[in-house]
Design a protein around this motif. Structure first.
Motif, PDB file in Angstrom:
ATOM      1  N   THR A  55       0.822  -1.214   0.000  1.00 49.51           N
ATOM      2  CA  THR A  55       0.000   0.000   0.000  1.00 49.51           C
ATOM      3  C   THR A  55       0.856   1.264   0.000  1.00 49.51           C
ATOM      4  O   THR A  55       0.331   2.354  -0.208  1.00 49.51           O
ATOM      5  CB  THR A  55      -0.943   0.034   1.215  1.00 49.51           C
ATOM      6  OG1 THR A  55      -0.163   0.050   2.412  1.00 49.51           O
ATOM      7  CG2 THR A  55      -1.877  -1.163   1.219  1.00 49.51           C
ATOM      8  N   LYS A  56       2.156   1.137   0.210  1.00 47.33           N
ATOM      9  CA  LYS A  56       3.067   2.284   0.285  1.00 47.33           C
ATOM     10  C   LYS A  56       3.895   2.482  -0.978  1.00 47.33           C
ATOM     11  O   LYS A  56       4.667   3.435  -1.067  1.00 47.33           O
ATOM     12  CB  LYS A  56       4.026   2.131   1.481  1.00 47.33           C
ATOM     13  CG  LYS A  56       3.358   1.999   2.822  1.00 47.33           C
ATOM     14  CD  LYS A  56       2.798   3.322   3.246  1.00 47.33           C
ATOM     15  CE  LYS A  56       2.252   3.211   4.666  1.00 47.33           C
ATOM     16  NZ  LYS A  56       1.668   4.443   5.118  1.00 47.33           N
ATOM     17  N   ILE A  57       3.777   1.592  -1.957  1.00 45.98           N
ATOM     18  CA  ILE A  57       4.581   1.689  -3.170  1.00 45.98           C
ATOM     19  C   ILE A  57       4.131   2.891  -3.992  1.00 45.98           C
ATOM     20  O   ILE A  57       2.947   3.080  -4.251  1.00 45.98           O
ATOM     21  CB  ILE A  57       4.491   0.398  -4.006  1.00 45.98           C
ATOM     22  CG1 ILE A  57       5.102  -0.763  -3.228  1.00 45.98           C
ATOM     23  CG2 ILE A  57       5.189   0.580  -5.353  1.00 45.98           C
ATOM     24  CD1 ILE A  57       4.962  -2.104  -3.908  1.00 45.98           C
ATOM     25  N   MET A  58       5.103   3.705  -4.394  1.00 38.44           N
ATOM     26  CA  MET A  58       4.828   4.898  -5.197  1.00 38.44           C
ATOM     27  C   MET A  58       4.869   4.523  -6.675  1.00 38.44           C
ATOM     28  O   MET A  58       5.783   3.818  -7.115  1.00 38.44           O
ATOM     29  CB  MET A  58       5.862   5.984  -4.893  1.00 38.44           C
ATOM     30  CG  MET A  58       5.848   6.432  -3.452  1.00 38.44           C
ATOM     31  SD  MET A  58       7.227   7.499  -3.025  1.00 38.44           S
ATOM     32  CE  MET A  58       6.738   9.000  -3.842  1.00 38.44           C
ATOM     33  N   GLN A  59       3.897   4.987  -7.431  1.00 42.01           N
ATOM     34  CA  GLN A  59       3.825   4.728  -8.863  1.00 42.01           C
ATOM     35  C   GLN A  59       4.349   5.936  -9.627  1.00 42.01           C
ATOM     36  O   GLN A  59       4.227   7.063  -9.165  1.00 42.01           O
ATOM     37  CB  GLN A  59       2.379   4.451  -9.278  1.00 42.01           C
ATOM     38  CG  GLN A  59       1.737   3.273  -8.563  1.00 42.01           C
ATOM     39  CD  GLN A  59       2.426   1.952  -8.866  1.00 42.01           C
ATOM     40  OE1 GLN A  59       2.844   1.722  -9.995  1.00 42.01           O
ATOM     41  NE2 GLN A  59       2.537   1.097  -7.879  1.00 42.01           N
ATOM     42  N   GLY A  60       4.900   5.705 -10.795  1.00 37.84           N
ATOM     43  CA  GLY A  60       5.360   6.804 -11.641  1.00 37.84           C
ATOM     44  C   GLY A  60       6.731   7.320 -11.243  1.00 37.84           C
ATOM     45  O   GLY A  60       7.439   6.727 -10.434  1.00 37.84           O
ATOM     46  N   ARG A  61       7.094   8.453 -11.829  1.00 37.35           N
ATOM     47  CA  ARG A  61       8.400   9.053 -11.587  1.00 37.35           C
ATOM     48  C   ARG A  61       8.438   9.775 -10.251  1.00 37.35           C
ATOM     49  O   ARG A  61       7.432  10.314  -9.815  1.00 37.35           O
ATOM     50  CB  ARG A  61       8.744  10.019 -12.710  1.00 37.35           C
ATOM     51  CG  ARG A  61       8.862   9.327 -14.061  1.00 37.35           C
ATOM     52  CD  ARG A  61       9.241  10.283 -15.156  1.00 37.35           C
ATOM     53  NE  ARG A  61      10.526  10.915 -14.931  1.00 37.35           N
ATOM     54  CZ  ARG A  61      11.709  10.444 -15.345  1.00 37.35           C
ATOM     55  NH1 ARG A  61      11.727   9.314 -16.016  1.00 37.35           N
ATOM     56  NH2 ARG A  61      12.820  11.086 -15.116  1.00 37.35           N
ATOM     57  N   VAL A  62       9.609   9.786  -9.660  1.00 37.73           N
ATOM     58  CA  VAL A  62       9.833  10.509  -8.410  1.00 37.73           C
ATOM     59  C   VAL A  62      11.028  11.432  -8.592  1.00 37.73           C
ATOM     60  O   VAL A  62      11.864  11.215  -9.472  1.00 37.73           O
ATOM     61  CB  VAL A  62      10.084   9.553  -7.218  1.00 37.73           C
ATOM     62  CG1 VAL A  62       8.873   8.688  -6.942  1.00 37.73           C
ATOM     63  CG2 VAL A  62      11.302   8.703  -7.452  1.00 37.73           C
ATOM     64  N   GLU A  63      11.095  12.464  -7.779  1.00 38.36           N
ATOM     65  CA  GLU A  63      12.206  13.402  -7.855  1.00 38.36           C
ATOM     66  C   GLU A  63      13.288  12.986  -6.875  1.00 38.36           C
ATOM     67  O   GLU A  63      13.061  12.943  -5.670  1.00 38.36           O
ATOM     68  CB  GLU A  63      11.722  14.820  -7.544  1.00 38.36           C
ATOM     69  CG  GLU A  63      12.773  15.868  -7.778  1.00 38.36           C
ATOM     70  CD  GLU A  63      12.249  17.279  -7.558  1.00 38.36           C
ATOM     71  OE1 GLU A  63      13.087  18.184  -7.538  1.00 38.36           O
ATOM     72  OE2 GLU A  63      11.036  17.452  -7.409  1.00 38.36           O
ATOM     73  N   ARG A  64      14.457  12.667  -7.424  1.00 42.00           N
ATOM     74  CA  ARG A  64      15.588  12.253  -6.604  1.00 42.00           C
ATOM     75  C   ARG A  64      16.581  13.409  -6.481  1.00 42.00           C
ATOM     76  O   ARG A  64      16.644  14.279  -7.332  1.00 42.00           O
ATOM     77  CB  ARG A  64      16.294  11.048  -7.226  1.00 42.00           C
ATOM     78  CG  ARG A  64      15.425   9.809  -7.231  1.00 42.00           C
ATOM     79  CD  ARG A  64      16.089   8.666  -7.936  1.00 42.00           C
ATOM     80  NE  ARG A  64      17.295   8.245  -7.218  1.00 42.00           N
ATOM     81  CZ  ARG A  64      18.187   7.413  -7.734  1.00 42.00           C
ATOM     82  NH1 ARG A  64      18.034   6.929  -8.941  1.00 42.00           N
ATOM     83  NH2 ARG A  64      19.247   7.060  -7.037  1.00 42.00           N
ATOM     84  N   SER A  65      17.369  13.386  -5.441  1.00 43.81           N
ATOM     85  CA  SER A  65      18.398  14.387  -5.232  1.00 43.81           C
ATOM     86  C   SER A  65      19.585  14.093  -6.144  1.00 43.81           C
ATOM     87  O   SER A  65      20.010  12.935  -6.241  1.00 43.81           O
ATOM     88  CB  SER A  65      18.843  14.352  -3.764  1.00 43.81           C
ATOM     89  OG  SER A  65      19.971  15.178  -3.593  1.00 43.81           O
ATOM     90  N   PRO A  66      20.150  15.108  -6.790  1.00 48.38           N
ATOM     91  CA  PRO A  66      21.315  14.884  -7.648  1.00 48.38           C
ATOM     92  C   PRO A  66      22.507  14.316  -6.864  1.00 48.38           C
ATOM     93  O   PRO A  66      23.353  13.644  -7.407  1.00 48.38           O
ATOM     94  CB  PRO A  66      21.666  16.260  -8.195  1.00 48.38           C
ATOM     95  CG  PRO A  66      20.463  17.086  -7.972  1.00 48.38           C
ATOM     96  CD  PRO A  66      19.706  16.488  -6.838  1.00 48.38           C
ATOM     97  N   PHE A  67      22.541  14.550  -5.576  1.00 52.70           N
ATOM     98  CA  PHE A  67      23.611  14.035  -4.728  1.00 52.70           C
ATOM     99  C   PHE A  67      23.688  12.524  -4.774  1.00 52.70           C
ATOM    100  O   PHE A  67      24.746  11.938  -4.706  1.00 52.70           O
ATOM    101  CB  PHE A  67      23.414  14.517  -3.282  1.00 52.70           C
ATOM    102  CG  PHE A  67      24.435  13.985  -2.323  1.00 52.70           C
ATOM    103  CD1 PHE A  67      25.729  14.480  -2.327  1.00 52.70           C
ATOM    104  CD2 PHE A  67      24.127  12.979  -1.429  1.00 52.70           C
ATOM    105  CE1 PHE A  67      26.684  13.992  -1.461  1.00 52.70           C
ATOM    106  CE2 PHE A  67      25.076  12.483  -0.554  1.00 52.70           C
ATOM    107  CZ  PHE A  67      26.351  12.986  -0.564  1.00 52.70           C
ATOM    108  N   TYR A  68      22.538  11.858  -4.893  1.00 52.62           N
ATOM    109  CA  TYR A  68      22.479  10.399  -4.856  1.00 52.62           C
ATOM    110  C   TYR A  68      22.546   9.753  -6.235  1.00 52.62           C
ATOM    111  O   TYR A  68      22.589   8.551  -6.336  1.00 52.62           O
ATOM    112  CB  TYR A  68      21.181   9.937  -4.156  1.00 52.62           C
ATOM    113  CG  TYR A  68      21.195  10.227  -2.690  1.00 52.62           C
ATOM    114  CD1 TYR A  68      21.869   9.403  -1.799  1.00 52.62           C
ATOM    115  CD2 TYR A  68      20.535  11.328  -2.178  1.00 52.62           C
ATOM    116  CE1 TYR A  68      21.884   9.660  -0.453  1.00 52.62           C
ATOM    117  CE2 TYR A  68      20.555  11.590  -0.819  1.00 52.62           C
ATOM    118  CZ  TYR A  68      21.225  10.761   0.037  1.00 52.62           C
ATOM    119  OH  TYR A  68      21.239  11.010   1.375  1.00 52.62           O
TER     120      TYR A  68
END
Length: 71
Positions: A55-68
């Motif tokens: 129930t916690k899985i995110m669908q679609g694109r997410v914004e990640r930090s460039p640091f990682y």
């Protein structure tokens, strides 16, 4: 099967779930868009976490930090 999962949960909650399943985390990072990205050591562990936190899985694109980001 991908070992990476984006979850709408805190890093502590993800670590607790992984500990309860006895699965090893390869990498973990907070997401700029909210939530946590986790990469598990095995695809079997990733599938177990997907089942536990379905129930916690995110669908679609997410914004990640460039640091990682990988170079």
């Amino acid at each position: 099967m991908s070992r990476a999962i984006n979850l709408n949960a805190t890093e502590d909650a993800v670590r607790t779930a992984c500990t309860s399943l006895s699965v090893q985390i390869s990498a973990i990072e907070p997401l700029l868009s909210g939530g946590t990205r986790v990469v598990l050591s095995t695809s079997v562990g990733a599938e177990a976490l997907r089942i536990k936190m379905k129930t916690k899985i995110m669908q679609g694109r997410v914004e990640r930090s460039p640091f990682y980001m990988a170079r």
